[in-house]
Design an enzyme around this catalytic site. Structure first.
Site, PDB file in Angstrom:
ATOM      1  N   GLU A 159       0.766  -1.336  -0.263  1.00 23.07           N
ATOM      2  CA  GLU A 159       0.256  -0.059   0.052  1.00 23.07           C
ATOM      3  C   GLU A 159       0.820   1.427   0.076  1.00 23.07           C
ATOM      4  OE1 GLU A 159      -2.798  -0.257   3.302  1.00 23.07           O
ATOM      5  OE2 GLU A 159      -4.071  -1.988   2.380  1.00 23.07           O
ATOM      6  N   GLU A 340      -5.576  -8.483   1.069  1.00 22.73           N
ATOM      7  CA  GLU A 340      -6.125  -8.292   2.521  1.00 22.73           C
ATOM      8  C   GLU A 340      -7.447  -7.871   2.164  1.00 22.73           C
ATOM      9  OE1 GLU A 340      -4.361  -4.778   4.827  1.00 22.73           O
ATOM     10  OE2 GLU A 340      -2.253  -5.733   4.111  1.00 22.73           O
TER      11      GLU A 340
HETATM   12  C1  FCB Z   1      -4.406  -2.068   5.549  1.00 23.83           C
HETATM   13  C2  FCB Z   1      -2.986  -2.268   6.249  1.00 23.83           C
HETATM   14  C3  FCB Z   1      -3.109  -3.185   7.025  1.00 23.83           C
HETATM   15  C4  FCB Z   1      -4.117  -3.198   8.329  1.00 23.83           C
HETATM   16  C5  FCB Z   1      -5.331  -3.064   7.525  1.00 23.83           C
HETATM   17  C6  FCB Z   1      -6.545  -2.652   8.415  1.00 23.83           C
HETATM   18  O1  FCB Z   1      -4.278  -0.699   5.283  1.00 23.83           O
HETATM   19  O2  FCB Z   1      -2.203  -2.899   5.287  1.00 23.83           O
HETATM   20  O3  FCB Z   1      -1.431  -3.086   8.118  1.00 23.83           O
HETATM   21  O4  FCB Z   1      -3.626  -2.307   9.228  1.00 23.83           O
HETATM   22  O5  FCB Z   1      -5.217  -2.041   6.578  1.00 23.83           O
END
Ligand code: FCB
Length: 430
Positions: A159, A340
């Site tokens: 990210e 994620e």
């Molecule tokens: C993302 C991050 C991760 C976590 C989630 C909730 O942006 O990559 O580390 O904090 O959000």
């Protein structure tokens, strides 16, 4: 349907779970945590989930969940000394961890940078300094040589939007700088660092897949009059990164920014940034609505009366399908992993149980959303739940719980939540 070869995993990141400040150098998050009011509960990463000591039991726990893969990140200031040599103890930790995972037949997905920049580099300008991109490539070079044979899949960055925008542009993440120019410059240097690190990975481990993890919060107009705002926000926050990587260009919105905030870009940078990747990691949590401002820019506009998580983020699974389908239309994409996806919920323990049915439902609907995208032709080959366990949720500290596994921070006891049990049951059914 989700194909049998589909990879299911769980994800974490170094600073959020490891703890043990003493055996590594300081990173920008250690410094940021000391700023008054930077972290909601005034906490830090000194202990976190004490994974550095409890990693063997954590590996057993991961194996018991029946996942195919574990996504983790390496702490740069733990792996290397300030002079760029290997910290044998620090890198040894990752070697042991990865070896144990492989012995359990768990595929290792390693992110090289999940936000914990060594503080000594920030002291020289951090990601605003072009040299940091080269330092990152040197780190990637050493680590990929040292961990030869132990990594199934590399991600350069996690990210870059968050590192650049949250960290350097609006200052709610480390290092807490508030400057549009700094944010745009950091974004460019992060992307350059990605490209340079890709070159190191290709040289050292040509047979190991490598890519990058980007986050997307698809943008929607609040009213019919706000379409331009939603479009601009999308270009500025989402397409900025993927377009540079896949097409070798920034969105044309770049040219509309005042010249003094535009990043310095050197000839050949975009070629380095846009070399082929084996996969794109997509992180998705929610969508965001936008409205126009008086000066024809965009600002967030929260919907009321919609289901939200404990982060205040709207639960909108269709957004994941729409995102994947639209990216597939806009770009020639490599395979995709959802690296994620998950939800913070206000969990509580009763009789040693956490009945987090709202999180179970979040996963259920979002996995179906991935399935819908696959049925519409998107090549998604994996899904990682964020997170394996509750952890240090950045500016929110330990107040927000994203885990499949509950952490009692007083005792470091791990308790499988209902969501962990159901995720495991789903994976065993395959
Ligand atoms: C993302 C991050 C991760 C976590 C989630 C909730 O942006 O990559 O580390 O904090 O959000």
């Amino acid at each position: 349907m989700l194909k049998p070869a589909f990879t299911f995993g769980v994800a974490t990141a170094s600073f959020q779970i490891e703890g043990a400040r003493d055996s590594r150098l300081a990173c920008i998050w250690d410094t940021f945590c000391k700023q008054p009011n930077a972290i909601a509960d005034q906490s830090d990463g000194d202990i976190a989930c004490d994974h550095i000591n409890l990693w063997q039991q954590d590996v057993e726990m991961i194996a018991d969940l029946a996942v195919d893969a574990y996504r983790l990140s390496i702490s740069w200031p733990r792996a290397l000394n300030q002079d760029g040599t290997v910290n044998q103890q620090g890198l040894g930790f990752y070697r042991d961890l990865l070896t144990a995972l492989k012995a359990r037949n768990i595929k290792t997905y390693v992110t090289l940078y999940h936000w914990d920049l060594p503080q000594y580099l920030e002291d020289q300008g951090g990601w605003q300094n072009r040299d940091t991109a080269y330092a990152f490539a040197a780190y990637a070079d050493i680590v990929s040589k040292e961990l030869a044979g132990l990594v199934d899949s590399y991600a350069t960055l996690n990210e870059p939007f968050c590192s650049a925008y949250l960290g350097y542009e609006i200052g709610v993440h480390a290092p807490g700088i508030k400057s549009q120019k700094a944010g745009r410059q950091a974004a460019h240097h992060l992307l350059l660092g990605h490209g340079l690190a890709m070159q190191a990975l290709r040289k050292n481990c040509p047979d190991t897949e490598a890519g990058i993890v980007l986050n997307f919060s698809p943008t929607y107009p609040l009213t019919a009059d706000d379409k331009l705002a939603a479009f601009q926000a999308d270009q500025y926050h989402n397409q900025w990164y993927i377009k540079a990587i896949i097409d070798g260009q920034y969105p044309s919105l770049l040219n509309e920014l005042p010249e003094h905030v535009q990043p310095d870009i050197q000839p050949q940078d975009m070629v380095i940034i846009s070399q082929p990747i084996d996969y794109l990691g997509v992180n998705y949590y929610t969508r965001i609505h936008y409205k126009c401002t008086a000066d024809n820019w965009f600002e967030e506009a929260n919907l009321t009366n919609v289901p939200i998580t404990d982060m205040g983020w709207e639960v909108y699974p269709q957004g994941l399908t729409e995102l994947l389908v639209s990216l597939n239309e806009l770009y020639t994409l490599p395979k995709i992993y959802i690296t994620e996806n998950g939800a913070a919920m206000a969990d509580s323990v009763h009789d040693n149980q956490v009945l987090d049915y709202d999180r179970v439902s979040y996963y259920h609907t979002h996995l179906n959303a991935v399935n819908d995208a696959i049925n519409q032709g998107v090549n998604v080959q994996g899904y990682f739940a964020w997170s394996l366990m509750d952890n240090f949720e950045w500016a929110y500290g330990y107040e927000k719980r994203f885990g499949l596994v509950y952490i009692n921070y007083q005792t470091q006891q791990r308790i499988l939540k209902e969501s962990a049990k159901q995720y495991c049951a789903l994976l065993k059914q395959r």
